[in-house]
Design a protein around this motif. Structure first.
Motif, PDB file in Angstrom:
ATOM      1  N   THR A 268       8.456   0.166  25.702  1.00  0.00           N
ATOM      2  CA  THR A 268       8.217   0.622  24.331  1.00  0.00           C
ATOM      3  C   THR A 268       7.020   1.560  24.218  1.00  0.00           C
ATOM      4  O   THR A 268       6.964   2.375  23.296  1.00  0.00           O
ATOM      5  CB  THR A 268       8.007  -0.579  23.391  1.00  0.00           C
ATOM      6  OG1 THR A 268       6.905  -1.370  23.857  1.00  0.00           O
ATOM      7  CG2 THR A 268       9.246  -1.434  23.353  1.00  0.00           C
ATOM      8  N   ASN A 321      18.529  -4.089  24.280  1.00  0.00           N
ATOM      9  CA  ASN A 321      17.339  -4.650  24.946  1.00  0.00           C
ATOM     10  C   ASN A 321      17.689  -5.405  26.231  1.00  0.00           C
ATOM     11  O   ASN A 321      16.987  -5.284  27.233  1.00  0.00           O
ATOM     12  CB  ASN A 321      16.566  -5.543  23.981  1.00  0.00           C
ATOM     13  CG  ASN A 321      17.393  -6.701  23.451  1.00  0.00           C
ATOM     14  OD1 ASN A 321      17.417  -7.785  24.022  1.00  0.00           O
ATOM     15  ND2 ASN A 321      18.085  -6.479  22.344  1.00  0.00           N
ATOM     16  N   SER A 343      13.504  -9.564  27.533  1.00  0.00           N
ATOM     17  CA  SER A 343      14.372  -8.864  26.581  1.00  0.00           C
ATOM     18  C   SER A 343      14.079  -9.289  25.140  1.00  0.00           C
ATOM     19  O   SER A 343      14.157  -8.471  24.216  1.00  0.00           O
ATOM     20  CB  SER A 343      15.847  -9.102  26.916  1.00  0.00           C
ATOM     21  OG  SER A 343      16.170 -10.481  26.841  1.00  0.00           O
ATOM     22  N   LEU A 346      10.991  -7.448  24.179  1.00  0.00           N
ATOM     23  CA  LEU A 346      11.332  -6.035  23.999  1.00  0.00           C
ATOM     24  C   LEU A 346      11.996  -5.799  22.648  1.00  0.00           C
ATOM     25  O   LEU A 346      11.711  -4.797  21.975  1.00  0.00           O
ATOM     26  CB  LEU A 346      12.251  -5.576  25.126  1.00  0.00           C
ATOM     27  CG  LEU A 346      12.762  -4.135  25.039  1.00  0.00           C
ATOM     28  CD1 LEU A 346      11.596  -3.147  25.042  1.00  0.00           C
ATOM     29  CD2 LEU A 346      13.726  -3.820  26.178  1.00  0.00           C
ATOM     30  N   LEU A 347      12.878  -6.692  22.233  1.00  0.00           N
ATOM     31  CA  LEU A 347      13.527  -6.560  20.928  1.00  0.00           C
ATOM     32  C   LEU A 347      12.483  -6.514  19.814  1.00  0.00           C
ATOM     33  O   LEU A 347      12.564  -5.682  18.903  1.00  0.00           O
ATOM     34  CB  LEU A 347      14.497  -7.720  20.705  1.00  0.00           C
ATOM     35  CG  LEU A 347      15.155  -7.799  19.322  1.00  0.00           C
ATOM     36  CD1 LEU A 347      15.953  -6.526  19.027  1.00  0.00           C
ATOM     37  CD2 LEU A 347      16.038  -9.040  19.211  1.00  0.00           C
ATOM     38  N   SER A 350      10.606  -3.134  19.913  1.00  0.00           N
ATOM     39  CA  SER A 350      11.407  -1.940  19.644  1.00  0.00           C
ATOM     40  C   SER A 350      11.554  -1.654  18.154  1.00  0.00           C
ATOM     41  O   SER A 350      11.708  -0.499  17.751  1.00  0.00           O
ATOM     42  CB  SER A 350      12.800  -2.092  20.273  1.00  0.00           C
ATOM     43  OG  SER A 350      13.509  -3.169  19.675  1.00  0.00           O
TER      44      SER A 350
END
Length: 497
Positions: A268, A321, A343, A346-347, A350
């Protein structure tokens, strides 16, 4: 300005590619295990006290003042540089002693959830990395000095040199079965970086430390520097305090989350490294002293172009993701648990990628205008919201909250600074058009993804990425209010080449 941005951005692209190889290598060799977790905490422990004093002092005080002194009186510029170097050398010595003598205590504060063996390894790494403190501080100062004189190449390659050092350290750590080589890789990377910068600046004739420095001039330039940076001294305290809480919360969620945060951030923060940081550096050296109306016009045009690029990227990363983490990291020691935790983080990150890029750039614009008190006020509010979300919700929300709280921080900060720069009118139409396009994209993504079930992760990802690119290209070109900024960017490229 656009040429300077391309130089910095090109260097960032190289750095990001080398960093991509670095993260793949570390994920394969160490996964989210003890070695990499210890290194991440040690690096944070080293950088926190440095960033507390350094980054905002350079960006909010050194660059704007040095550029003005260089234009008005070169003698004052040389005096200001000498005073700043002396001040930062003293700072480097104090931080080195703190890290070297208090390493075990500092690690316990930052990673209370670590076991005793991991804490001991982290403290040993911190002992080594403390040697990099004066190298890092002087390297950053010299890089900003070079940028103030329109030279951007060395600054653009800093992340590349750091990544090469860490890759070398990782390979040596595996070969000699000694994780301390990870820390030594960081030290030698910044030793090389500082020597390169000093050689470059000496050849350009920009080092004048042998010149006499009157007491009056030293006091005058120091006072000007202090008045510039004083309003933002709390900013790094907020940022580093937030990072510390992020590490603490991650360690309480589980040791896997400590390393997973950095793996997710690598994805990101690409927008910041490739777009916002180059724009911010160029803005600091070119917008200092300009009329506020001219600054607003230039920043508005740039911000619209960034929105058109970053909102689609943010939506794409949020929707994909899991595939992104599997493709980049899922090999070797990076197991299924690592994929799931990373993940989720990351979600969360993002969702606010686009706001993170723009808020970073807007802060540098305010710094160039010496509007540092406003920066402090806005960052206090957004950071406290971020911290509150982490501490209150981490037990119920799990690792995703580590990224989501940061996204909320970025969006709140973007709203405040957009208002401060009076950019609402310039950005409103673009933002609304992209919001509508994002809703249609999400609906189309859900439908298409169901049709592609059964394909391998890589084929599925490539198919979705190709369709996404085509969708956004057609959507932007069919919207007149968006298309005009694409033409503006194309025109800038034509003028350059």
């Amino acid at each position: 300005m656009f040429r300077a941005f391309l130089v910095l951005s090109s260097g960032s692209v190289i750095g990001k590619f080398i960093g991509f190889l670095r993260e793949i290598l570390m994920a394969a060799l160490f996964g989210t295990g003890t070695y990499v977790a210890a290194y991440r905490v040690a690096q944070t422990a080293m950088l926190m006290p440095i960033e507390f004093f350094l980054t905002n002092s350079l960006e909010a005080g050194f660059i704007p003042l040095y550029v003005r002194y260089a234009k008005e009186d070169p003698k004052e510029a040389r005096a200001f540089l000498t005073v700043t170097v002396m001040l930062f050398l003293l700072l480097a010595g104090i931080i080195f002693l703190f890290l070297y003598l208090g390493s075990s205590w500092w690690v316990k504060i930052l990673a209370p959830g670590m076991d005793d063996t991991s804490k001991a390894l982290t403290a040993s790494m911190l002992h080594v990395m403390a040697l990099a403190v004066p190298l890092y501080i002087l390297g950053m100062l010299m890089a900003y000095l070079e940028m103030a004189h329109g030279r951007y190449l060395t600054a653009s390659l800093r992340s590349t040199i750091q990544s090469v050092g860490l890759i070398s350290g990782s390979l040596l750590a595996i070969y000699f079965k000694n994780p301390l080589f990870l820390a030594w890789g960081f030290v030698f990377a910044y030793l090389f970086y500082l020597l390169w910068l000093l050689s470059s600046l000496y050849n350009l004739g920009l080092l004048h430390f042998k010149a006499t420095l009157s007491r009056h001039l030293a006091i005058e330039t120091f006072r000007a520097f202090w008045n510039s940076v004083r309003p933002v001294l709390l900013v790094p305290l907020l940022i580093q305090g937030n990072i510390a809480i992020e590490r603490i919360v991650a360690s309480l969620i589980g040791s896997t989350a400590i390393a997973a945060v950095d793996y997710a951030k690598f994805v990101t923060e690409s927008g910041v490294i490739l777009i916002a940081a180059p724009l911010g550096m160029v803005g600091l050296s070119t917008m200092s002293g300009l009329d506020s109306n001219l600054v607003r016009q230039k920043v508005g045009q740039i911000a619209n172009v960034v929105l058109i690029f970053m909102i689609p990227v943010s939506i794409f990363v949020a929707c994909n993701n899991i595939d992104i983490i599997r493709i980049i990291y899922a090999r070797g020691a990076f197991d299924q648990e690592s994929v799931e935790v990373t993940s989720k983080i990351l979600l969360g990150f993002s969702i606010g990628m686009w706001a993170q890029v723009l808020s970073y750039y807007f802060i540098r614009v305010l710094n160039s205008q010496l509007r540092n008190t406003e920066v402090l006020m806005y960052m206090i509010i957004s950071t406290l919201i971020d911290i509150g979300i982490k501490l209150i919700l981490y037990k119920n929300s799990g690792p995703m909250i580590l990224g989501l709280s940061h996204s909320v921080n970025s969006i709140v900060l973007w709203l405040f600074i957009t208002y401060a720069l009076n950019l609402y009118k310039e950005l409103k139409d673009t933002f609304l058009s992209l919001a509508v396009g994002s809703l249609f994209y999400i609906v189309a993504y859900i439908f298409i993804s169901q049709k592609l079930i059964g394909l391998s992760h890589i084929v599925h990802f490539i198919s979705i990425a190709s369709i996404s690119c085509l969708y956004w290209i057609f959507y932007v070109l069919l919207q007149p209010r968006l298309r005009k900024y694409v033409y503006l960017l194309i025109g800038s490229l034509q003028d350059l080449f």
